[in-house]
Design a protein around this motif. Structure first.
Motif, short mmCIF file in Angstrom:
data_model
loop_
_atom_site.label_atom_id
_atom_site.label_comp_id
_atom_site.label_asym_id
_atom_site.label_seq_id
_atom_site.Cartn_x
_atom_site.Cartn_y
_atom_site.Cartn_z
N LEU A 163 -11.39 32.82 -6.44
CA LEU A 163 -10.65 33.54 -5.41
C LEU A 163 -10.90 32.91 -4.04
O LEU A 163 -9.96 32.71 -3.25
CB LEU A 163 -11.05 35.01 -5.41
CG LEU A 163 -10.35 35.91 -4.40
CD1 LEU A 163 -8.86 35.99 -4.71
CD2 LEU A 163 -10.95 37.31 -4.46
N TRP A 164 -12.15 32.58 -3.75
CA TRP A 164 -12.49 31.95 -2.48
C TRP A 164 -11.79 30.59 -2.34
O TRP A 164 -11.23 30.30 -1.29
CB TRP A 164 -14.01 31.78 -2.36
CG TRP A 164 -14.42 31.02 -1.14
CD1 TRP A 164 -14.44 31.48 0.15
CD2 TRP A 164 -14.85 29.66 -1.08
NE1 TRP A 164 -14.86 30.48 1.00
CE2 TRP A 164 -15.12 29.36 0.28
CE3 TRP A 164 -15.05 28.67 -2.05
CZ2 TRP A 164 -15.56 28.11 0.68
CZ3 TRP A 164 -15.49 27.42 -1.64
CH2 TRP A 164 -15.75 27.14 -0.29
N ARG A 165 -11.82 29.78 -3.39
CA ARG A 165 -11.17 28.47 -3.34
C ARG A 165 -9.67 28.62 -3.12
O ARG A 165 -9.07 27.89 -2.32
CB ARG A 165 -11.42 27.67 -4.63
CG ARG A 165 -12.79 27.07 -4.71
CD ARG A 165 -13.08 26.09 -3.60
NE ARG A 165 -12.29 24.88 -3.76
CZ ARG A 165 -11.85 24.10 -2.78
NH1 ARG A 165 -12.13 24.40 -1.54
NH2 ARG A 165 -11.16 23.04 -3.02
N LYS A 166 -9.06 29.55 -3.81
CA LYS A 166 -7.63 29.78 -3.64
C LYS A 166 -7.33 30.19 -2.20
O LYS A 166 -6.36 29.74 -1.60
CB LYS A 166 -7.16 30.85 -4.62
CG LYS A 166 -5.68 31.10 -4.59
CD LYS A 166 -5.28 32.12 -5.64
CE LYS A 166 -3.79 32.38 -5.58
NZ LYS A 166 -3.37 33.39 -6.55
N ARG A 167 -8.20 31.02 -1.66
CA ARG A 167 -8.02 31.53 -0.29
C ARG A 167 -8.19 30.43 0.75
O ARG A 167 -7.48 30.39 1.75
CB ARG A 167 -9.02 32.65 -0.05
CG ARG A 167 -8.93 33.29 1.30
CD ARG A 167 -9.99 34.39 1.41
NE ARG A 167 -9.97 34.99 2.70
CZ ARG A 167 -9.29 36.10 3.01
NH1 ARG A 167 -8.60 36.71 2.09
NH2 ARG A 167 -9.33 36.58 4.22
#
Length: 87
Positions: A56-60
């Protein structure tokens, strides 16, 4: 093998993760304060977060212009939202 210093205190580790999640905190600020370049920060986040949280962090953060000083609008001159630290 790890490419970053794992000797961070729990407080520093918590702050690094918090800064990494903040939209307006550029990777360069984390590198200046803690010596972690973007690649090392990604490695640290992968190690410290659950897999789903890391993804989720990488996508964000992928492609987010506010996370890179060179891509930021010059009008953005602060690292946080004005309402973030209410008193």
């Amino acid at each position: 093998m790890s490419t970053f210093n794992t000797e961070y205190s729990p407080e520093d580790l918590s702050r690094i993760i918090e800064m990494a999640w903040e939209d307006r905190t550029p990777f360069e600020a984390i590198e200046d304060l803690y010596g972690l370049n973007q690649h090392q920060l990604i490695e640290l986040m992968r190690k410290e977060l659950r897999r789903s949280s890391f993804e989720l962090w990488r996508k964000r953060t992928t492609g987010r212009t506010t996370k890179h000083l060179k891509l930021r609008s010059p009008e953005i001159n602060r690292g946080y939202c004005p309402t973030q630290y209410k008193r």
